[in-house]
Design an enzyme around this catalytic site. Structure first.
Site, short mmCIF file in Angstrom:
data_model
loop_
_atom_site.label_atom_id
_atom_site.label_comp_id
_atom_site.label_asym_id
_atom_site.label_seq_id
_atom_site.Cartn_x
_atom_site.Cartn_y
_atom_site.Cartn_z
N ASP A 167 -1.02 0.28 -4.84
CA ASP A 167 -1.30 -0.63 -3.74
C ASP A 167 -0.46 -1.89 -3.85
O ASP A 167 -0.35 -2.48 -4.94
CB ASP A 167 -2.78 -1.03 -3.76
CG ASP A 167 -3.50 -0.62 -2.49
OD1 ASP A 167 -2.84 -0.30 -1.49
OD2 ASP A 167 -4.75 -0.61 -2.51
N LYS A 212 1.68 1.80 -1.47
CA LYS A 212 0.90 1.81 -0.23
C LYS A 212 0.79 0.38 0.29
O LYS A 212 0.60 -0.56 -0.50
CB LYS A 212 -0.51 2.37 -0.45
CG LYS A 212 -1.37 2.39 0.83
CD LYS A 212 -2.71 3.06 0.61
CE LYS A 212 -3.69 2.19 -0.10
NZ LYS A 212 -4.10 1.00 0.71
N GLU A 270 -0.77 -2.03 3.83
CA GLU A 270 -1.65 -2.05 4.98
C GLU A 270 -0.93 -2.57 6.21
O GLU A 270 -0.05 -3.43 6.12
CB GLU A 270 -2.88 -2.93 4.70
CG GLU A 270 -3.77 -2.41 3.60
CD GLU A 270 -5.00 -3.29 3.38
OE1 GLU A 270 -5.78 -2.97 2.46
OE2 GLU A 270 -5.18 -4.29 4.11
N GLU A 279 -8.81 4.36 7.66
CA GLU A 279 -10.07 3.85 7.11
C GLU A 279 -11.01 3.38 8.22
O GLU A 279 -10.62 2.62 9.10
CB GLU A 279 -9.82 2.71 6.12
CG GLU A 279 -11.11 2.17 5.52
CD GLU A 279 -10.91 1.26 4.31
OE1 GLU A 279 -11.91 0.76 3.78
OE2 GLU A 279 -9.74 1.05 3.92
N ASP A 321 -5.96 -1.98 -4.79
CA ASP A 321 -6.33 -3.37 -5.03
C ASP A 321 -7.85 -3.53 -5.03
O ASP A 321 -8.36 -4.61 -5.30
CB ASP A 321 -5.67 -4.30 -4.01
CG ASP A 321 -6.05 -3.99 -2.57
OD1 ASP A 321 -6.86 -3.06 -2.34
OD2 ASP A 321 -5.51 -4.66 -1.65
N SER A 322 -8.57 -2.45 -4.78
CA SER A 322 -10.03 -2.44 -4.96
C SER A 322 -10.39 -2.75 -6.40
O SER A 322 -11.55 -3.09 -6.69
CB SER A 322 -10.61 -1.08 -4.55
OG SER A 322 -9.88 -0.01 -5.13
#
Length: 280
Positions: free
Chosen positions: A85, A115, A117, A184, A46-47
């Site tokens: 993501d 993925k 978070e 991270e 999502d960056s």
């Protein structure tokens, strides 16, 4: 025939090595280059919201945007494992919605896995997605989607209590069935403890050398994103300078009629051209 990397292959590297390589890609040309470069996993992160779409953060990215970019990457990748993501709001509303959106990433985006978070709080969500048949990669430490709740983009796990919580988070994700976990912005000694505490691979980004693999945002790595450069980024090139120079040279050639030259232009037979002159 190129061998496609699987989640089983990635899990096995925890014991067999060598360290796992992972880079982001968001479209066809970049994914083609990264896959050709022999990278093990390609993260459609999502960056993309910040480095491709120009958003001020990652939480603005939608499911539709993610699927659009995952499809572009999946069309070209032959070897690397494609990790998609899950954007903010796509999995933290309800377990049912999370499973539904994970299925969309696989079915519409043609991703190999997803993925998400979060640690212990997201373990039940990860477990439900795994049960539905979609492999899951976890992500703990600094979680950009919820950075505001963490006090901003800061290193995590700097106290003994916080470090123990990270180990618990990793264990919870492992128990939920995650095949790997991203660490991270974690102190290197703590990342090493987390890595040793679980039997699934850890993928570090700002977490030191003792993780089972490393990931970077490719726009950071090659110097294409200049709004800021995180401490943990190593720039292997500055292609933004090369591209800017090429654009300036093109503009100068056009303005001074040096481009296009004869070698870039099409011709026609002289007798046909003469007919045109007579008809004018």
């Amino acid at each position: 025939m190129t061998q496609k990397t699987t989640v089983v292959d990635i899990k096995a590297r925890k014991k067999t090595g060598p360290p796992i390589t992972m880079l982001t890609s968001y479209d066809y040309p970049w994914a083609l280059l990264v896959d050709r470069g022999g990278i093990d996993m390609i993260l459609v992160g999502d960056s993309l919201g910040m480095v491709v779409l120009g958003y001020p953060d990652t939480i603005s990215v939608t499911m539709e945007e993610m699927i659009h970019h995952v499809k572009a990457v999946s069309r070209v990748v032959k070897s690397a494992l494609v990790v998609a993501d899950m954007p903010f709001g796509s999995y933290n509303v309800s377990v049912e919605k999370a499973v539904e959106n994970a299925n969309r990433m696989m079915k519409e985006g043609r991703a190999d896995c997803i993925k998400l978070e979060g640690g212990r709080s997201m373990a039940p969500v990860a477990e439900a997605i795994v049960r539905s048949g979609t492999p899951v990669q976890g992500h703990i430490g600094l979680t950009p989607q919820t950075a505001s709740a963490l006090g901003g983009f800061k290193v995590q796990g700097k106290s003994a209590e916080a470090a123990r919580a990270l180990i618990d988070d990793a264990k919870a994700l492992e128990a939920a069935g995650c095949f790997s976990v991203v660490l991270e912005a974690i102190p290197a000694p703590i990342a090493r403890m987390v890595t040793e505490a679980v039997e699934i691979p850890t993928i570090g980004i700002g977490a030191g050398v003792h993780c089972d693999g490393q990931v970077m945002v490719i726009h950071d790595m090659v110097g294409l994103f200049d709004r800021f450069t995180p401490k943990f980024v190593k720039q292997y090139a500055r292609i933004s300078d090369t591209i800017t120079s090429a654009i300036s040279a093109y503009a100068d050639d056009v303005k001074n009629r040096r481009f296009p030259g004869e070698e870039h232009s099409f011709t026609m037979k002289t007798d046909e051209l003469d007919k045109m002159d007579k008809n004018q």
